[in-house]
Design a protein around this motif. Structure first.
Motif, PDB file in Angstrom:
ATOM      1  N   TYR A  90      73.048  23.824 -15.200  1.00 21.98           N
ATOM      2  CA  TYR A  90      72.016  23.432 -16.173  1.00 21.98           C
ATOM      3  C   TYR A  90      71.771  24.668 -17.012  1.00 21.98           C
ATOM      4  CZ  TYR A  90      70.474  19.161 -13.757  1.00 21.98           C
ATOM      5  OH  TYR A  90      70.399  17.916 -13.191  1.00 21.98           O
ATOM      6  N   SER A 139      69.508  26.802 -18.505  1.00 25.52           N
ATOM      7  CA  SER A 139      68.057  26.914 -18.387  1.00 25.52           C
ATOM      8  C   SER A 139      67.384  27.393 -19.675  1.00 25.52           C
ATOM      9  CB  SER A 139      67.720  27.852 -17.233  1.00 25.52           C
ATOM     10  OG  SER A 139      66.343  28.032 -17.130  1.00 25.52           O
ATOM     11  N   VAL A 179      66.955  23.733 -20.388  1.00 25.20           N
ATOM     12  CA  VAL A 179      67.391  22.920 -19.242  1.00 25.20           C
ATOM     13  C   VAL A 179      68.280  21.766 -19.730  1.00 25.20           C
ATOM     14  CG1 VAL A 179      66.691  21.948 -17.022  1.00 25.20           C
ATOM     15  CG2 VAL A 179      65.166  23.511 -18.179  1.00 25.20           C
ATOM     16  N   THR A 216      70.147  28.164 -10.861  1.00 23.19           N
ATOM     17  CA  THR A 216      70.257  26.884 -10.138  1.00 23.19           C
ATOM     18  C   THR A 216      70.514  27.054  -8.643  1.00 23.19           C
ATOM     19  OG1 THR A 216      72.622  26.794 -10.666  1.00 23.19           O
ATOM     20  CG2 THR A 216      71.125  25.657 -12.183  1.00 23.19           C
ATOM     21  N   GLY A 247      66.551  18.075 -16.099  1.00 24.82           N
ATOM     22  CA  GLY A 247      66.748  18.979 -14.968  1.00 24.82           C
ATOM     23  C   GLY A 247      66.693  18.274 -13.633  1.00 24.82           C
ATOM     24  N   LEU A 306      63.880  22.991 -11.128  1.00 23.72           N
ATOM     25  CA  LEU A 306      64.235  23.547 -12.442  1.00 23.72           C
ATOM     26  C   LEU A 306      64.119  22.388 -13.422  1.00 23.72           C
ATOM     27  CD1 LEU A 306      65.209  25.985 -14.076  1.00 23.72           C
ATOM     28  CD2 LEU A 306      67.547  25.188 -13.734  1.00 23.72           C
ATOM     29  N   GLY A 365      62.857  20.815 -17.268  1.00 16.35           N
ATOM     30  CA  GLY A 365      62.543  21.021 -18.678  1.00 16.35           C
ATOM     31  C   GLY A 365      61.638  19.887 -19.120  1.00 16.35           C
ATOM     32  N   SER A 398      61.177  28.013 -23.575  1.00 20.59           N
ATOM     33  CA  SER A 398      62.640  28.161 -23.564  1.00 20.59           C
ATOM     34  C   SER A 398      63.087  28.463 -24.987  1.00 20.59           C
ATOM     35  CB  SER A 398      63.288  26.870 -23.054  1.00 20.59           C
ATOM     36  OG  SER A 398      63.141  25.852 -24.028  1.00 20.59           O
ATOM     37  N   ARG A 417      59.499  25.028 -19.527  1.00 18.51           N
ATOM     38  CA  ARG A 417      60.269  25.090 -18.277  1.00 18.51           C
ATOM     39  C   ARG A 417      59.368  25.259 -17.069  1.00 18.51           C
ATOM     40  NH1 ARG A 417      64.724  29.545 -18.658  1.00 18.51           N
ATOM     41  NH2 ARG A 417      63.251  30.443 -20.150  1.00 18.51           N
ATOM     42  N   SER A 428      59.802  26.376 -13.119  1.00 15.40           N
ATOM     43  CA  SER A 428      60.717  26.936 -12.106  1.00 15.40           C
ATOM     44  C   SER A 428      59.883  27.591 -11.006  1.00 15.40           C
ATOM     45  CB  SER A 428      61.657  27.960 -12.746  1.00 15.40           C
ATOM     46  OG  SER A 428      60.917  28.941 -13.471  1.00 15.40           O
TER      47      SER A 428
END
Ligand SMILES: Cc1ncc(COP(=O)(O)O)c(C=O)c1O
Length: 386
Positions: free
Chosen positions: A179, A181, A185, A214, A321, A325, A327, A353, A360, A362
């Motif tokens: 992906y 990121s 993503v 990832t 995503g 993770l 988006g 992003s 994002r 995470s």
């Protein structure tokens, strides 16, 4: 003070004095839900007691040793790390360095030495790091170096036809994030990944997955190859692999690695006992029963929370995503950065992003479905204001 820090980062207005689990503690006592997780680094959350104990004990036993010496932490790491790897008939070989960029440099070095070729294919939107080779295969706005250390070809993401034309026997490596990121993503199509695998098999090019973000369980599987069902020839990881200590890991099919002189690789700090003890602990936790189930359950809860008020003034239009993770694509009339700022006022930290429409998430992989309700409440407050 005369000393100036180079302004590499636009800092957020968050006076952080501490962090605990999934919360940042601010100077004024506010506690902010951290859905950014130190940019995928805090795999186990901030200040995880188990990891703290392991680091402390390792420091007391053997804090550092040159790579000329063997030690127990290395054996523990190899055993724990191997348990989560995708199946490979001849096994995998590993080299440990200090960062994601370095892990990618080493993977590219392996690939070009193995194939004796000098061309690397990468993709629009890619980010693989800031050192010379990693920057050469990153789709960066600023040219990092005056020239690239090998020939590079940039291809559009998810474009099967262009990949089929460009990947021939002159290509030594094809590198991608499963992906993308930073690009927002962006998801690979199943056909795209299968085509890259087939083209590399046909031409002998080395397929490299950059799993700096990832990896280590983030997608709800130990590695992206297990999520997508496509196994690369080499993959790299970093960020969360040691739960907060600097690490870069390059993993290569043994039958390829053994054809390349090991002496091409080296590092002073890479693979030291402290970081390996931490990485062994993280790998062990990721492999524990229930750990990845929590990642999947929390992912589902965050998705639900993000979209729950989409039809009634909430800012999120759709989600990309997998696992943790994610988006969050904001509605076309909004900007992701403005939504990030508004969420921060509600004591929830999310990332932005390179895509101005995509936020994002995470967070730590120890975030729970219950924590997702704080995102839902914050988004509700935004929807009311809208
Ligand atoms: C996908 C990916 N690859 C490589 C890197 C570079 O990692 P490092 O900053 O540890 O060198 C990053 C960093 O953000 C990344 O996201």
């Amino acid at each position: 003070m005369q000393l100036k820090e180079i302004d590499a980062y636009a800092r957020l207005p968050l006076p952080v004095v501490g962090a605990e689990g999934n919360e940042l503690v601010l100077r004024d006592g506010r506690r902010v839900l951290d859905l950014y997780g130190g940019h995928c680094v805090n795999t186990l959350g901030a200040g995880d007691p188990g990891l703290g104990r392991v680091i402390n004990e390792q420091w007391k036993r053997l804090s550092f040793a040159t790579n000329l010496l063997d030690h127990e932490a290395r054996g523990c790491f190899m055993a724990a790390f191997e348990r989560n790897l995708p199946p490979e008939a001849d096994g995998w070989s590993v080299f440990v360095s200090n960062s994601g960029a370095e892990a990618n440099e080493n993977a590219l070095k392996f690939a070009l030495a193995f194939t004796r070729r000098r061309k690397v294919v990468f993709f629009k939107g890619a980010f693989h790091g800031r050192t010379a080779a990693a920057a050469a295969v990153s789709d960066t706005k600023l040219a990092a170096f005056p020239s690239t250390p090998f020939d590079v070809v940039k291809l559009p993401w998810n474009d099967v036809e262009m990949a089929s034309k460009a990947i021939d026997t002159s290509v030594g490596a094809v590198i991608l994030e499963p992906y993308q990121s930073l690009a927002g993503v962006t998801e690979p199509s199943a056909e795209f990944l299968a085509t890259l695998r087939r083209l590399c098999d046909r031409t002998g090019a080395v397929l490299i997955f950059d799993e700096v973000q990832t990896g280590s369980g983030r997608l709800g599987t130990p590695w992206a190859s297990q999520h997508f069902g496509v196994v690369p020839d080499a993959f790299t990881t970093a960020k969360g692999a040691a739960g907060g200590l600097p690490i870069g890991i390059t993993v290569v099919r043994t039958k390829m690695a053994s054809a390349v002189p090991g002496k091409l690789f080296g590092s002073t700090f890479g693979g030291g006992p402290l970081v390996l003890a931490a990485a062994a602990h993280v790998a062990h936790r990721v492999g524990e029963p229930g750990f990845l189930d929590n990642v999947k359950a929390t992912s589902a809860a965050l998705r639900k929370a993000a979209l729950q008020n989409s039809g009634s003034g909430g800012p999120i239009a759709s989600i990309r995503g997998a696992g943790l993770l994610l988006g969050l694509v904001v509605k076309p009339e909004l900007k992701a950065s403005a939504v990030r700022d508004a969420l921060l006022e509600q004591n929830v930290l999310v990332g932005t992003s390179d895509d101005p429409q995509v936020l994002r998430l995470s967070p730590a992989l120890t975030l729970t479905p219950a924590d997702a309700t704080r995102l839902a409440t914050a988004l509700d407050a935004l929807a009311v204001k809208a």
